[in-house]
Design an enzyme around this catalytic site. Structure first.
Site, PDB file in Angstrom:
ATOM      1  N   TYR A  18     -61.775  53.870  31.917  1.00  0.00           N
ATOM      2  CA  TYR A  18     -62.611  52.661  31.808  1.00  0.00           C
ATOM      3  C   TYR A  18     -62.375  51.992  30.454  1.00  0.00           C
ATOM      4  O   TYR A  18     -62.050  50.803  30.379  1.00  0.00           O
ATOM      5  CB  TYR A  18     -64.077  53.050  31.963  1.00  0.00           C
ATOM      6  N   LYS A  28     -55.203  30.131  35.193  1.00  0.00           N
ATOM      7  CA  LYS A  28     -54.137  29.261  34.671  1.00  0.00           C
ATOM      8  C   LYS A  28     -53.764  28.217  35.720  1.00  0.00           C
ATOM      9  O   LYS A  28     -53.682  27.024  35.426  1.00  0.00           O
ATOM     10  CB  LYS A  28     -52.937  30.136  34.320  1.00  0.00           C
ATOM     11  N   GLY A  78     -54.046  34.667  36.052  1.00  0.00           N
ATOM     12  CA  GLY A  78     -53.047  33.816  36.707  1.00  0.00           C
ATOM     13  C   GLY A  78     -53.729  32.727  37.518  1.00  0.00           C
ATOM     14  O   GLY A  78     -53.305  31.559  37.512  1.00  0.00           O
TER      15      GLY A  78
END
Ligand code: UDP
Length: 327
Positions: free
Chosen positions: A146, A106, A103
């Site tokens: 993981y 972006k 995010g």
């Protein structure tokens, strides 16, 4: 001046990346929550005017002031024993953490590189492992937290690339070693060298015929740097294909350290991959990269580093055995 955000910056690979980007003339924003990282790995950069440190957990919302050109996501526990100790953090840092960072990428129009892993191949049925192999992972085994978080990380990274047009890079990192590994993280190289330095027997799990292929940290950082600046958005293996059994590796460490201790055998942990070796044709072809440091030279440098640690650090062994991990 280009600005780069490096997460996991106080860890083994993150701190080496900070060094590299400072050397290349970048402004480095280093982020870590210090769960497995250690500020002493980046202490030498603290007075550099092109360096700042932010203590933050990337699984929580991230705010960075100003522009960002690159984000490198290297925050995560990286040792099987850590996955057992802090499984939820392990899952969150590569899932929620990656989501937050994508995010941010972006919003800032930054290029983002994620640290993926040979663990996406699980206990591989294809050898050596090429990027096309989908893997053989047990989602609910001790390594699942993981492995599956890293697989999700690749998926969400590709989704942000295709859906939002974020510039992304994916490196699949194979076993790497060098100075600043945590002596007590339970991984095989610090485990063996620590045991030799403390005068303990070396613990080989199983019969020691499982294989790994160890890459010296400088080679890995070089490969990552080139991948970041390349125009290739699919996953690329970076590692050293020089494969060795764990038993032979233990013998190499005995020779290197001159210890008179012997090898003792313990149970093989659940889902421990039996063989691992990167096929690095892609990295060679796309990046003109291949490892340069042979194991003998890399191990010498790493041994000198561990020898330079003080007695207190040497004795700070959290995981004397892997009983919990084996269950
Ligand atoms: N290993 C071992 N003795 C130790 C620690 C690890 O024999 O004290 C083995 C482990 O079972 C695995 C290999 O060494 O087969 C590499 O383990 P590590 O934890 O370094 O990383 P992995 O590649 O398994 O993620």
């Amino acid at each position: 001046m280009k600005r780069v955000l490096i997460t996991g910056a106080a860890g083994f690979l993150g701190s080496h990346l900070c060094d590299r980007f400072i050397k290349e003339g970048y402004y480095v924003i280093a982020m870590d929550n210090l769960i497995t990282g250690d500020l002493k790995n980046i202490e030498h950069l603290s007075t550099n005017q092109n360096f700042e440190f932010i203590n933050h957990d990337v699984s929580e919302h991230i705010e960075i002031e100003g522009e960002l050109d690159y984000i490198l996501h290297f925050a995560s526990p990286a040792s099987p024993i850590d996955y057992v100790k802090i499984p939820i953090h392990t899952l969150k840092v590569s899932s929620l953490g990656t989501h937050n960072l994508l995010g941010l990428a972006k919003a800032k129009e930054a290029r983002m590189l994620i640290a993926s892993t040979s663990e996406v191949y699980g206990d591989p049925l294809v050898h050596p492992q090429t990027e096309e192999y989908y893997g053989n992972v047990n989602p609910i085994g001790p390594r699942g937290v993981y492995d599956e978080a890293k697989r999700f990380q690749e998926a969400i990274t590709m989704a942000y690339h295709t859906y939002h047009g974020v510039e992304t890079r994916i490196v699949r990192i194979f076993n790497t070693y060098g100075p600043r590994m945590r002596l007590n993280d339970g991984r095989v190289l610090p485990a063996f060298i620590g045991q030799a330095l403390r005068g303990e027997d070396l613990t080989v799990f199983g019969e020691g015929n499982q294989t790994r292929s160890f890459c010296y940290v400088d080679d890995l950082i070089e490969g990552i740097y080139h991948l970041l600046l390349s125009d290739y958005e699919l996953p690329v293996n970076i590692g050293n294909p020089d494969e060795i059994t764990i038993l032979d590796f233990a013998k190499e460490i005995i020779k290197l350290t001159g210890t008179t201790q012997k090898i003792i055998y313990k149970d093989l942990p659940v889902n421990d991959p039996m063989q691992r070796q990167p096929n690095i044709d892609k990295a060679k072809e796309l990046l003109g990269w291949e490892p340069k440091v042979n194991r003998a030279d890399g191990l010498k440098i790493t041994y000198e580093y561990f020898k330079s640690l003080n007695q207190e650090e040497l004795n700070k062994v959290e995981h004397k055995n892997f009983d919990e991990y084996v269950k």
